[in-house]
Structure formats: structure tokens, C-alpha cells
Enzyme design. Structure first.
Site, short mmCIF file in Angstrom:
data_model
loop_
_atom_site.label_atom_id
_atom_site.label_comp_id
_atom_site.label_asym_id
_atom_site.label_seq_id
_atom_site.Cartn_x
_atom_site.Cartn_y
_atom_site.Cartn_z
CE LYS A 28 -7.36 4.18 5.87
NZ LYS A 28 -6.81 3.99 7.20
N1 PMP Z 1 -1.02 4.75 9.52
C1 PMP Z 1 -2.11 3.99 9.68
C2 PMP Z 1 -1.94 2.57 10.09
C3 PMP Z 1 -3.40 4.53 9.51
O1 PMP Z 1 -4.49 3.78 9.69
C4 PMP Z 1 -3.52 5.89 9.16
C5 PMP Z 1 -4.88 6.49 8.96
N2 PMP Z 1 -5.35 6.34 7.68
C6 PMP Z 1 -2.36 6.65 8.99
C7 PMP Z 1 -1.11 6.04 9.17
C8 PMP Z 1 -2.41 8.09 8.58
O2 PMP Z 1 -2.80 8.19 7.23
P1 PMP Z 1 -3.61 9.46 6.68
O3 PMP Z 1 -2.86 10.65 7.12
O4 PMP Z 1 -3.63 9.28 5.23
O5 PMP Z 1 -4.96 9.39 7.30
#
Ligand code: PMP
Length: 320
Positions: A161
Site C-alpha cells: 500500500k
Molecule cells: N484496494 C485498494 C487499491 C485500496 O486502496 C484499498 C483500501 N485500503 C483496498 C483495496 C481495500 O483494502 P482494505 O479493505 O484493507 O481497506
């Protein structure tokens, strides 16, 4: 929007207004940051953070991919978050830990090589409502398939991320908004469905959940993992497999998952109505279970500890 009056920086709590960096910090020019988005929910037993340990582990995983040496371990940044929340005066908020390459002002370095720039840790928290709108959770949203391809894992690992990944997400999001949609879905370099600009995606077909696999160019979403576990716990089959663009149009139900988006139904893709054009029964059931778990009204599957309660002590006041 209310923000916490305090920010955590490299082991100390500072004032929100002091949380500033130099414009020549490496991150500003080369996108060298990794971060997390975490939610803290107000429950009948007080504020609780959803899957804090998993988020902090993903943060450190993202840092590892980019060879950033963290100055703090998982327990320390977890503790720091809870301390900051205790000081924040916010019962329900969004938590943003970020690790980035800064600037050593004694020995400044301005090139691409990141090794001469110090690794900085910050955590900020603020009050954030429903990301895709309050009513979206019920009525669903209209989305499009983006003309932008999702970053490929051999160039920009989607598994991390990283701040820089969100340049790709911004192209997807801006195009969607300017064309009148709430969100865009990106296909990967092979033409298969990957994810939204900030969400994972699920289809429901004949009572089964289908979602692109972790091997695809997607972020391993923590909400995605929670939904998979909740669904299996409810006896719903979950299949992780490649999804073609046209399958989106033919799905019985479609929804996004994410910390910000939670579980948001999709009612149309490219102006083609999905299913009944409103939240479907399986989406509703999963939302229902998910919201019960985050509000501490129901145990997580296998009694897993998904909530970390915050010791609020004497509350400080948040800044409007
Ligand atoms: N994909 C992307 C590109 C994101 O930015 C997010 C948000 N963090 C998610 C998926 C979903 O991840 P999470 O459920 O861990 O927030």
C-alpha cells in the site's frame, strides 16, 4: 471535518499544526511512502479499532517491499495508535499511519536513491464519514470500467500500500468522477478485473461469492479477507478466480469492500444495470454481519479478535 489535535511522530505525540515536512523531502518528489487506512468504531463497550494488528502488519510488509527500515516494530506502532486515539477525543475515526522517506537537513540528498533519506513515521486520525456517501450503503453506486489499466505487479507491486500506487488510483477515480460515476474499476494488464481505485470487488452469482485472487494485481484488502471469512462462516461458497469485464454486467450482485467503503453495493457498471439495480440479499446479509462485528454486537468468525478497544481515559477535545 474534525481532526485529532495530536499527531504521533517518530515516538512522540506532537500538535497537529507541527506535523509538517520539508518540501525537499524524498517522498514529495519520488512518491516514497507506504501507509494504512484503519477505522475505529464506537461500540457499546467504547471505541474499538478494526483489525489493527493486520493493518500494522500490512504497513510493515509494504515498508519491507520498499526496503524501508522501520524505526518501530508492530507492537510499538500498535501501542502508539492506541495512545493517540486515547488523546484524540474522537470515538469514531479514521487512522492514517504513514512511513516515508524524508530529508536529512544536515546532509540533504535530493536524488532518486532513497537510501540517504531518513525513514519517518507519523500517525494522524480524523473523523471520516461514509466514503462513498451515507446512502450508497443502501442504494448502491454507479461505476464504470476505467480506461486506465491497474499497475502491474512487476512494476508497482499492488501488494504494497504505497503512496505512489495512488497516482494510478487517482487517474481511475478522476476519470470516473468526471464521467458522472462514483468509482472506477480497473482491469489488469491481462484485461481481467482487478479492483476499484480504493476497494476490492466481489460478485455474487447463483449464491456464490466470486472475487479476483490475491495473485492478481490487487491490494490484499483486510475488508476483503473479513468478508471472505464472514461468508464462509455463513456457509456461502467463496471462489477466488479471474473475472472478465463482461461478467461484471451479468452478476446477480456486485459490491466493493474497503476500510473506507466498508461494503458498498454497485447497482450499475458502464450504465448496465447489475441484477435488480439495488442492493442484493447476499450483499445485505454480509453488510449486516459485518456491521454487527464492527459494533461488537457479534463475535468474529472463529471468535477471532478483530477489535482492539481504546482506553479513552480522560478525553481531550477534537478540533473542528
Ligand atoms: N484496494 C485498494 C487499491 C485500496 O486502496 C484499498 C483500501 N485500503 C483496498 C483495496 C481495500 O483494502 P482494505 O479493505 O484493507 O481497506
Amino acid at each position: 471535518m474534525k481532526v485529532s489535535p495530536k499527531v504521533w511522530r517518530n515516538g512522540e505525540i506532537i500538535n497537529w499544526d507541527d506535523a509538517r515536512i520539508h518540501v525537499m523531502s524524498h517522498v514529495v518528489h519520488y512518491g516514497s511512502s507506504v501507509f494504512e487506512g484503519i477505522r475505529c468504531y464506537n461500540t457499546s463497550q467504547g471505541p474499538a479499532v478494526f483489525r489493527l494488528a493486520e493493518h500494522m502488519q500490512r504497513l510493515l510488509n509494504s515498508a519491507k517491499i520498499y526496503r524501508m527500515e522501520p524505526r518501530f516494530n508492530r507492537d510499538q506502532i500498535t501501542e502508539a495508535t492506541l495512545e493517540l486515539l486515547g488523546e484524540s477525543g474522537l470515538d469514531e475515526c479514521y487512522i492514517r499511519p504513514v512511513i516515508f522517506r524524508g530529508l536529512d537537513e544536515e546532509k540533504p540528498a535530493f536524488g532518486v536513491n532513497p537510501f540517504r533519506n531518513p525513514v519517518e513515521h507519523y500517525i494522524a486520525v480524523w473523523e471520516w464519514g461514509k466514503y462513498l456517501g451515507e446512502e450508497a450503503l443502501e442504494t448502491g453506486i454507479d461505476v464504470c470500467v476505467s480506461s486506465w489499466t491497474r499497475i502491474t505487479s512487476n512494476s508497482m507491486p499492488a501488494m504494497a500500500k504505497a503512496g505512489a500506487n495512488y497516482m494510478n488510483s487517482q487517474l481511475i477515480k478522476m476519470e470516473a468522477i468526471l464521467n458522472g460515476y462514483a468509482e472506477g474499476i480497473a482491469l489488469d494488464d491481462r484485461g481481467y478485473v482487478s479492483e476499484g481505485s480504493g476497494e476490492n470487488i466481489f460478485m455474487v452469482n447463483n449464491g456464490k461469492l466470486i472475487t479476483p485472487p490475491l495473485g492478481a494485481s490487487i491490494l490484499p484488502g483486510i475488508t476483503r479477507d473479513s468478508v471472505v471469512q464472514i461468508a464462509r462462516d455463513l456457509g456461502i461458497d467463496v471462489v477466488e478466480t479471474t473475472v472478465q469485464r463482461s461478467a461484471l454486467y451479468l452478476a446477480d450482485e456486485l459490491f466493493f469492500t474497503g476500510t473506507a467503503a466498508e461494503i458498498t453495493p454497485i447497482r450499475s457498471v458502464d450504465k448496465i444495470t447489475v441484477g435488480e439495480g439495488k442492493r442484493g440479499p447476499i450483499t445485505e446479509k454480509l453488510q449486516d454481519e459485518f456491521f454487527k462485528i464492527i459494533r461488537a454486537e457479534r463475535a468474529a468468525p472463529d471468535n477471532a479478535e478483530w477489535l482492539t478497544f481504546v482506553d479513552t481515559g480522560e478525553k481531550k477535545t477534537a478540533v473542528a
